[in-house]
Scaffold this active site. Sequence first.
Site, PDB file in Angstrom:
ATOM      1  N   VAL A  60       0.618  -1.281  -0.077  1.00  0.00           N
ATOM      2  CA  VAL A  60       0.168  -0.047   0.119  1.00  0.00           C
ATOM      3  C   VAL A  60       0.768   1.277  -0.198  1.00  0.00           C
ATOM      4  CG1 VAL A  60      -2.086  -0.913   0.965  1.00  0.00           C
ATOM      5  CG2 VAL A  60      -0.322   0.080   2.765  1.00  0.00           C
ATOM      6  N   TYR A 150       1.743   3.857  16.488  1.00  0.00           N
ATOM      7  CA  TYR A 150       0.386   3.161  16.129  1.00  0.00           C
ATOM      8  C   TYR A 150      -0.858   4.042  16.504  1.00  0.00           C
ATOM      9  CZ  TYR A 150      -2.927  -0.684  15.731  1.00  0.00           C
ATOM     10  OH  TYR A 150      -3.944  -1.551  15.229  1.00  0.00           O
ATOM     11  N   SER A 153      -1.018   7.021  14.205  1.00  0.00           N
ATOM     12  CA  SER A 153      -1.328   6.735  12.680  1.00  0.00           C
ATOM     13  C   SER A 153      -3.055   6.578  12.651  1.00  0.00           C
ATOM     14  CB  SER A 153      -0.494   5.334  12.292  1.00  0.00           C
ATOM     15  OG  SER A 153      -1.026   4.380  12.802  1.00  0.00           O
ATOM     16  N   LYS A 154      -3.289   5.765  13.708  1.00  0.00           N
ATOM     17  CA  LYS A 154      -4.907   5.244  13.866  1.00  0.00           C
ATOM     18  C   LYS A 154      -5.695   6.584  14.230  1.00  0.00           C
ATOM     19  CE  LYS A 154      -4.519   0.984  12.867  1.00  0.00           C
ATOM     20  NZ  LYS A 154      -5.013   0.428  11.574  1.00  0.00           N
TER      21      LYS A 154
HETATM   22  N1  LIG Z   1      -5.718  -7.620  15.798  1.00  0.00           N
HETATM   23  C1  LIG Z   1      -6.013  -6.728  16.520  1.00  0.00           C
HETATM   24  O1  LIG Z   1      -5.792  -6.840  17.889  1.00  0.00           O
HETATM   25  C2  LIG Z   1      -6.416  -5.430  15.960  1.00  0.00           C
HETATM   26  C3  LIG Z   1      -6.888  -4.290  16.962  1.00  0.00           C
HETATM   27  C4  LIG Z   1      -7.303  -3.096  16.515  1.00  0.00           C
HETATM   28  C5  LIG Z   1      -6.974  -2.771  15.068  1.00  0.00           C
HETATM   29  N2  LIG Z   1      -6.393  -3.623  14.178  1.00  0.00           N
HETATM   30  C6  LIG Z   1      -6.157  -3.464  12.878  1.00  0.00           C
HETATM   31  O2  LIG Z   1      -6.950  -4.234  12.015  1.00  0.00           O
HETATM   32  C7  LIG Z   1      -6.189  -4.295  10.934  1.00  0.00           C
HETATM   33  C8  LIG Z   1      -5.648  -5.678  10.364  1.00  0.00           C
HETATM   34  O3  LIG Z   1      -4.869  -6.418  11.346  1.00  0.00           O
HETATM   35  P1  LIG Z   1      -5.061  -7.857  12.004  1.00  0.00           P
HETATM   36  O4  LIG Z   1      -4.957  -7.868  13.203  1.00  0.00           O
HETATM   37  O5  LIG Z   1      -5.707  -8.555  11.122  1.00  0.00           O
HETATM   38  O6  LIG Z   1      -3.307  -8.276  11.514  1.00  0.00           O
HETATM   39  P2  LIG Z   1      -2.646  -9.370  10.602  1.00  0.00           P
HETATM   40  O7  LIG Z   1      -3.173 -10.604  10.795  1.00  0.00           O
HETATM   41  O8  LIG Z   1      -1.202  -9.189  10.783  1.00  0.00           O
HETATM   42  O9  LIG Z   1      -2.976  -8.950   9.033  1.00  0.00           O
HETATM   43  C9  LIG Z   1      -2.433  -7.751   8.443  1.00  0.00           C
HETATM   44  C10 LIG Z   1      -2.376  -7.886   7.092  1.00  0.00           C
HETATM   45  O10 LIG Z   1      -1.980  -6.500   6.485  1.00  0.00           O
HETATM   46  C11 LIG Z   1      -1.034  -7.007   5.288  1.00  0.00           C
HETATM   47  N3  LIG Z   1      -0.079  -5.584   5.378  1.00  0.00           N
HETATM   48  C12 LIG Z   1       0.651  -5.230   6.172  1.00  0.00           C
HETATM   49  N4  LIG Z   1       1.290  -4.376   5.668  1.00  0.00           N
HETATM   50  C13 LIG Z   1       1.059  -4.108   4.433  1.00  0.00           C
HETATM   51  C14 LIG Z   1       1.365  -3.182   3.250  1.00  0.00           C
HETATM   52  N5  LIG Z   1       2.371  -2.467   3.411  1.00  0.00           N
HETATM   53  N6  LIG Z   1       0.772  -3.523   2.197  1.00  0.00           N
HETATM   54  C15 LIG Z   1      -0.246  -4.418   1.884  1.00  0.00           C
HETATM   55  N7  LIG Z   1      -0.519  -5.141   2.999  1.00  0.00           N
HETATM   56  C16 LIG Z   1       0.193  -4.981   4.051  1.00  0.00           C
HETATM   57  C17 LIG Z   1      -0.309  -8.143   5.957  1.00  0.00           C
HETATM   58  O11 LIG Z   1       0.199  -8.861   4.861  1.00  0.00           O
HETATM   59  P3  LIG Z   1       1.706  -8.755   4.390  1.00  0.00           P
HETATM   60  O12 LIG Z   1       2.736  -8.656   5.688  1.00  0.00           O
HETATM   61  O13 LIG Z   1       2.112  -9.787   3.512  1.00  0.00           O
HETATM   62  O14 LIG Z   1       1.559  -7.618   3.417  1.00  0.00           O
HETATM   63  C18 LIG Z   1      -1.708  -8.868   6.390  1.00  0.00           C
HETATM   64  O15 LIG Z   1      -2.445  -9.574   5.435  1.00  0.00           O
HETATM   65  C19 LIG Z   1      -5.040  -3.488  11.004  1.00  0.00           C
HETATM   66  O16 LIG Z   1      -5.258  -2.353  10.482  1.00  0.00           O
HETATM   67  C20 LIG Z   1      -4.865  -3.255  12.416  1.00  0.00           C
HETATM   68  O17 LIG Z   1      -4.233  -2.017  13.027  1.00  0.00           O
HETATM   69  C21 LIG Z   1      -6.190  -4.863  14.769  1.00  0.00           C
END
Ligand SMILES: NC(=O)c1ccc[n+]([C@@H]2O[C@H](COP(=O)([O-])OP(=O)(O)OC[C@H]3O[C@@H](n4cnc5c(N)ncnc54)[C@H](OP(=O)(O)O)[C@@H]3O)[C@@H](O)[C@H]2O)c1
Length: 258
Positions: A60, A150, A153-154
């Site tokens: 991205v 983080y 950013s959010k």
């Molecule tokens: N899990 C939590 O507790 C939590 C809480 C609040 C918010 N969130 C938010 O939820 C969203 C998803 O997180 P998740 O917990 O599902 O994390 P995750 O399991 O680590 O998945 C993150 C995904 O983002 C992709 N990604 C990372 N950097 C990227 C880039 N530069 N370009 C394209 N794709 C990219 C990763 O694939 P690659 O690394 O292969 O690119 C992966 O598919 C995030 O925005 C996170 O901040 C998560």
Amino acid sequence: MSKKVIVVTGGSSGIGFQTIKQLSASGIDVISFSRSKEKIEKAKKEIGENPNVKYFEGDVVKAVDCKKLAEYIESAYGKLHGLVNNAGVLTKGSMEMIDYETWKYNLDINLNGVYLLTRNLLPLLKKAEGASIVNVSSIAGLKPGSSIAYSVSKAGLDMLTEFLAGDLAPYKIRVNSVNPAIVRTNIHLDNKIVENKEKYEELLKSVIDRYPLKRIGDPEDIANMIEFLLSDKSSWITGSIIKIDGGVMIHNELIPPK
Ligand SMILES: NC(=O)c1ccc[n+]([C@@H]2O[C@H](COP(=O)([O-])OP(=O)(O)OC[C@H]3O[C@@H](n4cnc5c(N)ncnc54)[C@H](OP(=O)(O)O)[C@@H]3O)[C@@H](O)[C@H]2O)c1
């Protein structure tokens, strides 16, 4: 009526993966956009043969990748009905604990990447009547969390959501954000917030009592709201920042109610 086409960034893991599973099961054409081949292969294996899901390798924060994705959608579908800006990273630390590179890495992927990809896909979103953008933010954007980069950013992403909702309303494009608390995904292990699975389970156990509903989130909890915000059922919702947090933000910690 032609099928809806929706892009989900970070569809190879966690919340994004659950989202592409649910959207494709409901007959939507889903394009997942993420970096690592390995994660994409794992996701493909887990989802199985599914003509509704396409995996596009890209970053991205790379303008050339975002442009390539836009060109592909233009030639294959001509328009885009929805965009889920879900890709994200999380590096723990206060200002003194992290360096500038780490600060930039978080800001780039979680905020600048959302700007860049949305900017590239906007002409296609305009062509679909009533498109919807969902940004995956965090409760860490509403109150400081464990990472300065983080959280900032959010918080920036939430302002982008509100700003864009106003900007794009004349095109009937809605923009909302979902702000989860802790959800069980790979983000904490992949970004070395904890060293191993055991420590991860310990971390989850240590925070659970702060959650009034006494459980950590599952990716479905977030994907369900994303699905709703992409659908016409939410056609009067735009500019909303929606907490999905098991109630953890209800009380401040200064005066416990009991
Ligand atoms: N899990 C939590 O507790 C939590 C809480 C609040 C918010 N969130 C938010 O939820 C969203 C998803 O997180 P998740 O917990 O599902 O994390 P995750 O399991 O680590 O998945 C993150 C995904 O983002 C992709 N990604 C990372 N950097 C990227 C880039 N530069 N370009 C394209 N794709 C990219 C990763 O694939 P690659 O690394 O292969 O690119 C992966 O598919 C995030 O925005 C996170 O901040 C998560």
